[in-house]
Scaffold this motif. Structure first.
Motif, short mmCIF file in Angstrom:
data_model
loop_
_atom_site.label_atom_id
_atom_site.label_comp_id
_atom_site.label_asym_id
_atom_site.label_seq_id
_atom_site.Cartn_x
_atom_site.Cartn_y
_atom_site.Cartn_z
N LEU A 156 0.83 -1.20 0.00
CA LEU A 156 0.00 0.00 0.00
C LEU A 156 0.87 1.25 0.00
O LEU A 156 0.60 2.22 -0.72
CB LEU A 156 -0.93 -0.01 1.21
CG LEU A 156 -1.88 1.18 1.37
CD1 LEU A 156 -2.93 1.16 0.27
CD2 LEU A 156 -2.56 1.15 2.74
N HIS A 196 3.95 1.45 -1.12
CA HIS A 196 4.62 1.53 -2.42
C HIS A 196 3.69 2.06 -3.51
O HIS A 196 4.11 2.87 -4.36
CB HIS A 196 5.14 0.14 -2.81
CG HIS A 196 5.66 0.05 -4.20
ND1 HIS A 196 6.84 0.64 -4.60
CD2 HIS A 196 5.15 -0.56 -5.32
CE1 HIS A 196 7.05 0.40 -5.89
NE2 HIS A 196 6.03 -0.32 -6.35
N LEU A 197 2.43 1.64 -3.47
CA LEU A 197 1.49 2.00 -4.53
C LEU A 197 0.88 3.38 -4.35
O LEU A 197 0.52 4.03 -5.34
CB LEU A 197 0.37 0.95 -4.60
CG LEU A 197 0.80 -0.46 -5.04
CD1 LEU A 197 -0.31 -1.46 -4.77
CD2 LEU A 197 1.18 -0.46 -6.52
N THR A 198 0.73 3.84 -3.11
CA THR A 198 0.04 5.11 -2.85
C THR A 198 0.93 6.19 -2.27
O THR A 198 0.60 7.37 -2.34
CB THR A 198 -1.15 4.89 -1.90
OG1 THR A 198 -0.65 4.51 -0.60
CG2 THR A 198 -2.07 3.79 -2.42
N GLY A 199 2.04 5.77 -1.65
CA GLY A 199 2.92 6.74 -1.04
C GLY A 199 2.40 7.35 0.25
O GLY A 199 2.95 8.34 0.74
N LYS A 200 1.36 6.76 0.83
CA LYS A 200 0.75 7.29 2.06
C LYS A 200 1.53 6.75 3.26
O LYS A 200 1.13 5.77 3.89
CB LYS A 200 -0.72 6.92 2.13
CG LYS A 200 -1.55 7.57 1.01
CD LYS A 200 -3.02 7.28 1.17
CE LYS A 200 -3.83 7.95 0.06
NZ LYS A 200 -3.73 9.43 0.10
N THR A 255 -1.51 -4.65 -6.57
CA THR A 255 -2.73 -4.03 -6.03
C THR A 255 -3.68 -5.09 -5.50
O THR A 255 -4.26 -4.93 -4.42
CB THR A 255 -3.42 -3.20 -7.12
OG1 THR A 255 -2.54 -2.17 -7.58
CG2 THR A 255 -4.70 -2.57 -6.59
N TYR A 312 -10.57 2.31 -2.35
CA TYR A 312 -10.52 3.75 -2.65
C TYR A 312 -9.08 4.25 -2.63
O TYR A 312 -8.66 5.01 -3.51
CB TYR A 312 -11.37 4.50 -1.63
CG TYR A 312 -11.28 6.00 -1.75
CD1 TYR A 312 -12.01 6.68 -2.74
CD2 TYR A 312 -10.48 6.75 -0.90
CE1 TYR A 312 -11.92 8.06 -2.86
CE2 TYR A 312 -10.38 8.12 -1.01
CZ TYR A 312 -11.12 8.77 -1.99
OH TYR A 312 -11.01 10.14 -2.12
N LEU A 313 -8.31 3.81 -1.63
CA LEU A 313 -6.91 4.24 -1.55
C LEU A 313 -6.10 3.75 -2.75
O LEU A 313 -5.16 4.41 -3.18
CB LEU A 313 -6.28 3.71 -0.25
CG LEU A 313 -6.81 4.30 1.05
CD1 LEU A 313 -6.21 3.57 2.25
CD2 LEU A 313 -6.50 5.80 1.14
N LEU A 314 -6.48 2.58 -3.28
CA LEU A 314 -5.74 1.99 -4.39
C LEU A 314 -6.31 2.36 -5.75
O LEU A 314 -5.92 1.80 -6.77
CB LEU A 314 -5.73 0.46 -4.23
CG LEU A 314 -4.93 -0.06 -3.03
CD1 LEU A 314 -5.27 -1.52 -2.74
CD2 LEU A 314 -3.44 0.11 -3.27
N GLY A 315 -7.27 3.30 -5.74
CA GLY A 315 -7.81 3.79 -7.01
C GLY A 315 -8.95 2.99 -7.58
O GLY A 315 -9.25 3.10 -8.78
#
Length: 320
Positions: A141, A143-147, A252, A286-289
């Motif tokens: 998560l 890596h994919l979102t930067g959060k 994802t 939602y966080l992952l688009g």
């Protein structure tokens, strides 16, 4: 069903209905209709993660000296299917399936103490595997979102569970847990003579537990099988989203599967994870688009698979 579980079921069902109504039933059904009968492939595909999990259990049973005659992969796969169906479809707080599995294998001729010890150790290792799988999901998560802030909070929450697991391990390995429980029952009921046979069984289970937990190679092999099963379960998410016309990458799908399963396992008091699974998929999706309607459609596809896979297993359990 006890009132806390009834309340959890009511709240979870209400949450699930609210999520569906908020997004609108039409778009969700449209996605499911577009996928059509292809979604039925999720039913046989679920056999792979379940088989990997059964092979992990078989590793423990063989280490507990249970005869190979009653631990064939096919038979353990059937029992694992019943265990999962009981836990997923019945209001048993993820415990009844393990009891059903112990009884089934015991009736096949396996020693009760060895089977019970293997299931207890398996459950403990499943918690560890779930934590490792969830941690991998958090890192994906990030890596994919930067959060970074959210990932730090999630990792902190997982870290807080580690001392609990350590205490459980020490209680089971060194605490003669079942003998202590039985002594408490005997002192309360003052029936030591009638419980003599049970006392011997408690000693046998504690001895088997110490033996299994003293085999690090066996424990690591079981965790490896379990992690492979969790990872194989992400294939279901990846394929289902492709068929629902919202394809995602394997990373994802792995992140979505691991985090959602973690929430469902740790909030186990809600029967069948109603509402919990939907909320987890919507939130992390939602966080992952991923659009909310696709997340809810994915959840409904998973529940369809649970029913179609689990109901025959429950029917077999009742018949057998």
């Amino acid at each position: 069903m006890k009132w806390p579980m009834r309340l959890a079921l009511l709240l979870g069902t209400t949450l699930g209905i609210v999520l569906v109504l908020r997004e609108g039933l039409g778009p969700i059904l449209a996605l499911l209709a577009a996928a059509g009968w292809t979604l039925l492939w999720l039913v046989p595909l679920h056999g792979l993660p379940l088989l990997l999990d059964a092979l992990g259990w078989r590793t423990l049973l063989r280490a507990a000296a249970v005869s190979p005659a009653v631990t064939s992969p096919g038979r353990l796969f059937v029992i694992a299917s019943v265990r999962e169906a009981v836990n997923r479809l019945l209001p048993v707080a993820n415990i009844g399936g393990e009891i059903a599995g112990i009884r089934m294998l015991w009736r096949d001729g396996a020693p009760a103490a060895a089977v019970a010890a293997s299931v207890i150790v398996e459950v403990l290792l499943t918690i560890i595997s779930q934590l490792l799988f969830a941690a991998a999901g958090v890192l994906l998560l990030l890596h994919l979102t930067g959060k970074a802030a959210l990932a730090s909070q999630l990792l902190l929450g997982l870290a807080l569970a580690v001392p609990v697991v350590a205490v459980l391990y020490l209680l089971i390995h060194r605490g003669a847990l079942f003998q202590r429980i039985l002594r408490g029952v005997e002192s309360t009921l003052d029936l030591p003579a009638k419980l003599l046979g049970t006392r011997e069984q408690a000693r046998a289970v504690d001895a088997r537990l110490r033996e299994l937990l003293g085999r690090p190679g066996t424990l690591l092999a079981t965790v490896a099988w379990q992690l492979a099963g969790f990872a194989a379960g992400a294939i279901e998410t990846w394929l289902a989203l492709t068929w629902l016309q919202h394809p995602v990458g394997l990373a994802t799908a792995l992140a979505l599967e691991s985090l959602t399963q973690a929430i469902r396992h740790f909030i186990f008091v809600v029967p069948a994870g109603l509402g919990v699974q939907e909320a987890g998929l919507v939130g992390f999706g939602y966080l992952l688009g991923l659009p909310n309607d696709a997340s809810i459609a994915l959840s409904l596809a998973k529940r369809m698979r649970e029913i179609l896979f689990g109901v025959p297993a429950l029917a077999y359990w009742q018949w057998a």
